[in-house]
Design a protein around this motif. Structure first.
Motif, PDB file in Angstrom:
ATOM      1  N   PHE A  34     -84.087  -8.320 -19.567  1.00  0.00           N
ATOM      2  CA  PHE A  34     -84.870  -9.548 -19.688  1.00  0.00           C
ATOM      3  C   PHE A  34     -83.996 -10.604 -20.344  1.00  0.00           C
ATOM      4  CE2 PHE A  34     -85.786  -6.975 -23.420  1.00  0.00           C
ATOM      5  CZ  PHE A  34     -85.624  -7.853 -24.470  1.00  0.00           C
ATOM      6  N   HIS A  35     -84.361 -11.859 -20.122  1.00  0.00           N
ATOM      7  CA  HIS A  35     -83.679 -12.996 -20.738  1.00  0.00           C
ATOM      8  C   HIS A  35     -84.606 -13.630 -21.771  1.00  0.00           C
ATOM      9  CE1 HIS A  35     -80.477 -13.392 -17.671  1.00  0.00           C
ATOM     10  NE2 HIS A  35     -79.912 -14.183 -18.557  1.00  0.00           N
ATOM     11  N   ILE A  36     -84.000 -14.157 -22.813  1.00  0.00           N
ATOM     12  CA  ILE A  36     -84.728 -15.006 -23.755  1.00  0.00           C
ATOM     13  C   ILE A  36     -83.888 -16.260 -23.977  1.00  0.00           C
ATOM     14  CG2 ILE A  36     -85.695 -15.302 -26.067  1.00  0.00           C
ATOM     15  CD1 ILE A  36     -85.965 -12.308 -26.287  1.00  0.00           C
ATOM     16  N   TYR A  37     -84.545 -17.419 -23.888  1.00  0.00           N
ATOM     17  CA  TYR A  37     -83.907 -18.655 -24.334  1.00  0.00           C
ATOM     18  C   TYR A  37     -84.443 -18.936 -25.728  1.00  0.00           C
ATOM     19  CZ  TYR A  37     -82.486 -23.375 -25.175  1.00  0.00           C
ATOM     20  OH  TYR A  37     -81.932 -24.483 -25.761  1.00  0.00           O
ATOM     21  N   PHE A  38     -83.537 -18.990 -26.706  1.00  0.00           N
ATOM     22  CA  PHE A  38     -83.877 -19.316 -28.087  1.00  0.00           C
ATOM     23  C   PHE A  38     -83.560 -20.786 -28.320  1.00  0.00           C
ATOM     24  CE2 PHE A  38     -82.762 -14.799 -28.191  1.00  0.00           C
ATOM     25  CZ  PHE A  38     -83.815 -14.253 -28.907  1.00  0.00           C
ATOM     26  N   PRO A  39     -84.557 -21.633 -28.585  1.00  0.00           N
ATOM     27  CA  PRO A  39     -84.267 -23.040 -28.863  1.00  0.00           C
ATOM     28  C   PRO A  39     -83.576 -23.184 -30.220  1.00  0.00           C
ATOM     29  CG  PRO A  39     -86.571 -22.576 -29.325  1.00  0.00           C
ATOM     30  CD  PRO A  39     -85.984 -21.313 -28.729  1.00  0.00           C
ATOM     31  N   PRO A  40     -82.936 -24.319 -30.476  1.00  0.00           N
ATOM     32  CA  PRO A  40     -82.228 -24.500 -31.759  1.00  0.00           C
ATOM     33  C   PRO A  40     -83.128 -24.282 -32.972  1.00  0.00           C
ATOM     34  CG  PRO A  40     -81.777 -26.340 -30.288  1.00  0.00           C
ATOM     35  CD  PRO A  40     -82.809 -25.486 -29.614  1.00  0.00           C
ATOM     36  N   SER A  41     -84.390 -24.665 -32.888  1.00  0.00           N
ATOM     37  CA  SER A  41     -85.306 -24.548 -34.028  1.00  0.00           C
ATOM     38  C   SER A  41     -85.644 -23.099 -34.370  1.00  0.00           C
ATOM     39  CB  SER A  41     -86.591 -25.333 -33.760  1.00  0.00           C
ATOM     40  OG  SER A  41     -87.208 -24.884 -32.563  1.00  0.00           O
ATOM     41  N   PHE A  42     -85.332 -22.163 -33.486  1.00  0.00           N
ATOM     42  CA  PHE A  42     -85.627 -20.755 -33.725  1.00  0.00           C
ATOM     43  C   PHE A  42     -84.939 -20.234 -34.986  1.00  0.00           C
ATOM     44  CE2 PHE A  42     -84.778 -16.209 -33.207  1.00  0.00           C
ATOM     45  CZ  PHE A  42     -86.059 -15.730 -32.954  1.00  0.00           C
ATOM     46  N   ALA A  43     -83.791 -20.780 -35.280  1.00  0.00           N
ATOM     47  CA  ALA A  43     -83.015 -20.322 -36.440  1.00  0.00           C
ATOM     48  C   ALA A  43     -83.724 -20.603 -37.764  1.00  0.00           C
ATOM     49  CB  ALA A  43     -81.638 -20.975 -36.439  1.00  0.00           C
ATOM     50  N   SER A  44     -84.616 -21.589 -37.784  1.00  0.00           N
ATOM     51  CA  SER A  44     -85.222 -21.979 -39.055  1.00  0.00           C
ATOM     52  C   SER A  44     -86.735 -21.777 -39.138  1.00  0.00           C
ATOM     53  CB  SER A  44     -84.905 -23.449 -39.334  1.00  0.00           C
ATOM     54  OG  SER A  44     -85.444 -24.272 -38.312  1.00  0.00           O
ATOM     55  N   LYS A  45     -87.387 -21.454 -38.026  1.00  0.00           N
ATOM     56  CA  LYS A  45     -88.847 -21.280 -38.083  1.00  0.00           C
ATOM     57  C   LYS A  45     -89.326 -20.489 -36.867  1.00  0.00           C
ATOM     58  CE  LYS A  45     -89.929 -25.553 -35.635  1.00  0.00           C
ATOM     59  NZ  LYS A  45     -90.682 -26.784 -35.630  1.00  0.00           N
ATOM     60  N   VAL A  78     -89.552 -24.366 -27.904  1.00  0.00           N
ATOM     61  CA  VAL A  78     -90.258 -23.238 -27.288  1.00  0.00           C
ATOM     62  C   VAL A  78     -89.245 -22.199 -26.827  1.00  0.00           C
ATOM     63  CG1 VAL A  78     -91.739 -22.536 -25.348  1.00  0.00           C
ATOM     64  CG2 VAL A  78     -92.163 -24.699 -26.524  1.00  0.00           C
ATOM     65  N   ALA A  79     -89.519 -20.927 -27.122  1.00  0.00           N
ATOM     66  CA  ALA A  79     -88.690 -19.836 -26.608  1.00  0.00           C
ATOM     67  C   ALA A  79     -89.193 -19.452 -25.220  1.00  0.00           C
ATOM     68  CB  ALA A  79     -88.760 -18.628 -27.532  1.00  0.00           C
ATOM     69  N   LEU A  80     -88.279 -19.122 -24.328  1.00  0.00           N
ATOM     70  CA  LEU A  80     -88.621 -18.691 -22.968  1.00  0.00           C
ATOM     71  C   LEU A  80     -88.236 -17.228 -22.810  1.00  0.00           C
ATOM     72  CD1 LEU A  80     -87.052 -21.678 -20.991  1.00  0.00           C
ATOM     73  CD2 LEU A  80     -89.450 -21.408 -21.698  1.00  0.00           C
ATOM     74  N   ILE A  81     -89.154 -16.424 -22.296  1.00  0.00           N
ATOM     75  CA  ILE A  81     -88.874 -15.020 -22.030  1.00  0.00           C
ATOM     76  C   ILE A  81     -89.089 -14.761 -20.547  1.00  0.00           C
ATOM     77  CG2 ILE A  81     -89.540 -12.625 -22.492  1.00  0.00           C
ATOM     78  CD1 ILE A  81     -90.460 -13.591 -25.262  1.00  0.00           C
ATOM     79  N   ALA A  82     -88.068 -14.211 -19.903  1.00  0.00           N
ATOM     80  CA  ALA A  82     -88.129 -13.929 -18.464  1.00  0.00           C
ATOM     81  C   ALA A  82     -87.761 -12.465 -18.226  1.00  0.00           C
ATOM     82  CB  ALA A  82     -87.180 -14.852 -17.700  1.00  0.00           C
ATOM     83  N   PRO A  83     -88.776 -11.601 -18.052  1.00  0.00           N
ATOM     84  CA  PRO A  83     -88.480 -10.199 -17.756  1.00  0.00           C
ATOM     85  C   PRO A  83     -88.095 -10.009 -16.290  1.00  0.00           C
ATOM     86  CG  PRO A  83     -90.851 -10.528 -17.801  1.00  0.00           C
ATOM     87  CD  PRO A  83     -90.208 -11.850 -18.189  1.00  0.00           C
TER      88      PRO A  83
END
Length: 135
Positions: A34-45, A78-83
């Motif tokens: 699966f893929h995950i896109y982690f946005p920049p804000s993921f690192a802090s919240k 927003v994080a994106l998850i693509a299985p």
């Protein structure tokens, strides 16, 4: 029992990261990606998550590579998850006989016939994958 995901690739994009993972799925009885896109804000919240379920003949890569949705996901935090769309490599007789059934099917429901016991994509996407991503 599912295993902790192993990162198999990472690409920086729009200030965040596309990451691809592999793990063993106890629900499906095989390795899944699966893929995950982690946005920049993921690192802090904590960020909201959107699951993208690709359709027939797709993989976990189609949406991630072709959509460009990471730009908006980055801007909106927003994080994106693509299985992946189905189990692969099980060598079940008939799994690749038709383009719209078996490998790459993308129906996200649970098979009811014993032969197709590994195609329990509803349980994988709704139960196992969200639980796994809390590890």
């Amino acid at each position: 029992m599912e295993t902790k995901p192993t990162e198999i690739s990472s690409t920086k994009m729009f200030g965040g990261f596309n990451k691809r993972y592999k793990h063993f799925s106890s629900t499906l009885g095989c390795s899944m990606v699966f893929h995950i896109y982690f946005p920049p804000s993921f690192a802090s919240k904590k960020v909201p998550v959107l699951y993208w379920l690709s359709g027939l003949t797709c993989t976990d890569e189609n949406f991630i590579i072709k959509s460009g949705a990471q730009r908006t996901a980055s801007a909106e935090g927003v994080a994106l998850i693509a299985p992946d769309t189905s189990p692969r490599g099980l060598n079940v007789e008939g799994e690749a006989d038709n383009w719209d059934f078996g490998v790459g099917a993308g129906f996200y429901l649970n098979a009811t016939q014993e032969k197709w016991k590994n195609w329990r994509m509803y349980d994988y996407v709704v139960k196992e994958l969200p639980k796994l991503l809390r590890i």
